[in-house]
Design an enzyme around this catalytic site. Sequence first.
Site, PDB file in Angstrom:
ATOM      1  N   TYR A  91      19.727  11.343  15.832  1.00  0.00           N
ATOM      2  CA  TYR A  91      18.972  12.275  15.388  1.00  0.00           C
ATOM      3  C   TYR A  91      17.622  12.717  16.130  1.00  0.00           C
ATOM      4  O   TYR A  91      16.764  13.491  15.467  1.00  0.00           O
ATOM      5  CB  TYR A  91      18.915  12.245  13.867  1.00  0.00           C
ATOM      6  CG  TYR A  91      20.180  12.088  13.222  1.00  0.00           C
ATOM      7  CD1 TYR A  91      21.038  13.153  12.928  1.00  0.00           C
ATOM      8  CD2 TYR A  91      20.697  10.805  12.913  1.00  0.00           C
ATOM      9  CE1 TYR A  91      22.508  12.732  12.464  1.00  0.00           C
ATOM     10  CE2 TYR A  91      22.073  10.269  12.284  1.00  0.00           C
ATOM     11  CZ  TYR A  91      22.985  11.468  12.368  1.00  0.00           C
ATOM     12  OH  TYR A  91      23.960  11.050  11.830  1.00  0.00           O
TER      13      TYR A  91
ATOM     14  N   HIS B  13      32.593   8.582   8.811  1.00  0.00           N
ATOM     15  CA  HIS B  13      32.314   8.362   7.084  1.00  0.00           C
ATOM     16  C   HIS B  13      33.431   9.237   6.430  1.00  0.00           C
ATOM     17  O   HIS B  13      33.319   9.228   5.199  1.00  0.00           O
ATOM     18  CB  HIS B  13      30.942   8.846   6.625  1.00  0.00           C
ATOM     19  CG  HIS B  13      29.523   8.121   7.008  1.00  0.00           C
ATOM     20  ND1 HIS B  13      29.733   6.812   6.941  1.00  0.00           N
ATOM     21  CD2 HIS B  13      28.625   8.526   7.710  1.00  0.00           C
ATOM     22  CE1 HIS B  13      28.511   6.069   7.543  1.00  0.00           C
ATOM     23  NE2 HIS B  13      27.946   7.230   7.844  1.00  0.00           N
TER      24      HIS B  13
END
Length: 347
Positions: free
Chosen positions: A327, A166
Site C-alpha cells: 500500500y 481474504h
Amino acid sequence: MFAVWSDDCERHEPAGEVWLGVWTPGTEVAQRAVEVRDAMAAHGHKLVTAPDRGLAPMLAIHDERFVAYLSTIWHRWIEAGLDRGQPAGGRVVPYHFPLRQAVPVLRDNVAVHAEPGRWCIDTMTLIGPGTWEAARAATWCAAEAADLVTGGERHVFAVTRPPGHHAGRDFYGGSCYLNNAAVACERLIAGGARRVAIIDLDAHHPNGTQAIFWDRADVLVASTHIDPGAGWFPHWVGHADEHGPHATNLNVVLAPGTADGEWLAAVDFLVAAVRRFGPDALVLSLGVDAAADDPESPLQVTAAGYQEAGAKLSRVAPTVVVLEGGYVLPTLGSFVAATLVGLEGGE
C-alpha cells in the site's frame, strides 16, 4: 515474463472504509494496480490484456448465490435509495451480521440493507459502482496467467486488483471480493496439474484461500504472516496449529518487527514443505505489505528480502504470481519488480 492486465481493475473505487466504527480513507486504491503495471512495463515484462472469460473462472471456486450477490448488490443498493445522504456516494457496507448462534436459518427474503452482512466479514470492504467489474476482471487476469503457464510459460504475473486472498467460497472481506489465487489454482488443475501449491507471502493470513482448500488433498496452502493473535487481521484464523484434514495447510506465524532474516527463514520452511508436497505448479500470492514502510503491517522486510524470496521460489515449479497487498505507492512497483527479478534468477 508475461504480465496480465485489465483496465477494468481500475474501476473499483471503495472511497474509504469503516474502521472501528469510523469512516477513514481507503488504502486499496486504483493507483496500486497502475503503479505495478507501469513497473512491469519499465522492467521489460510483456504486458498482455486478459480476455473476457465470463463467470466461469469464479464459479469454479465461488458459490453461485454469492456471485449473484456481488454482481447485483450495487445496483439494488442504488435502486433502494441507500446511497442518499451517505458519505462518498453511499458505498455498500454491512451493519448486521447473522451469526450462526443467533440466526440458525439464513433466509433469502431480507431487506437490501441487511443482505451485505450475510456475505461480508467486516465493515472495511465496501462495494461501489465499479467493484464488480474490477473483481471480475481480476479473476480473468488470474485465469489467463494460469493458462499461459499451462501452455508452457515458466512464470507469469497477474496484476490482480482488487486482491483476493481474504475472500472465501461464499464470503468477502479484507479488501478482497473474489479469490484470484484460488481461481489460478483451480485453472491449473483443470489444465492438467495433479497437485498445486499456493505460497502466500502477504503480511496477513490468507483466510479465504485456507477456507477454500481446507478439505483438499491436492492443494497445499502455505503462508507466512504476522501473528493474528497480536491484533492483526484476520484475527480469528491463521495460527500455526491449523493443518486441515489432509495436513495440506501450513501457517508460519511471525512476531511484530520481524525483518529479513527471520522472514526468509520462514520462506525457506515453506519452500521445503512445498518440495515435499511435490506440486506440478505453484501459485504465489504476492503481497508486499510486509515491507518495512508499509502501514498495514508491523513487519520490516526490505526489497532485497523480497528479491531473495523470489530466488528461493524460482526453481520450485512453474508459477502463477497474483498480486495481493502492498500500500505504499512510491515503492509498491519496485518491491513487486524485485520479487520477480529474483523469481527469474536475475540480479
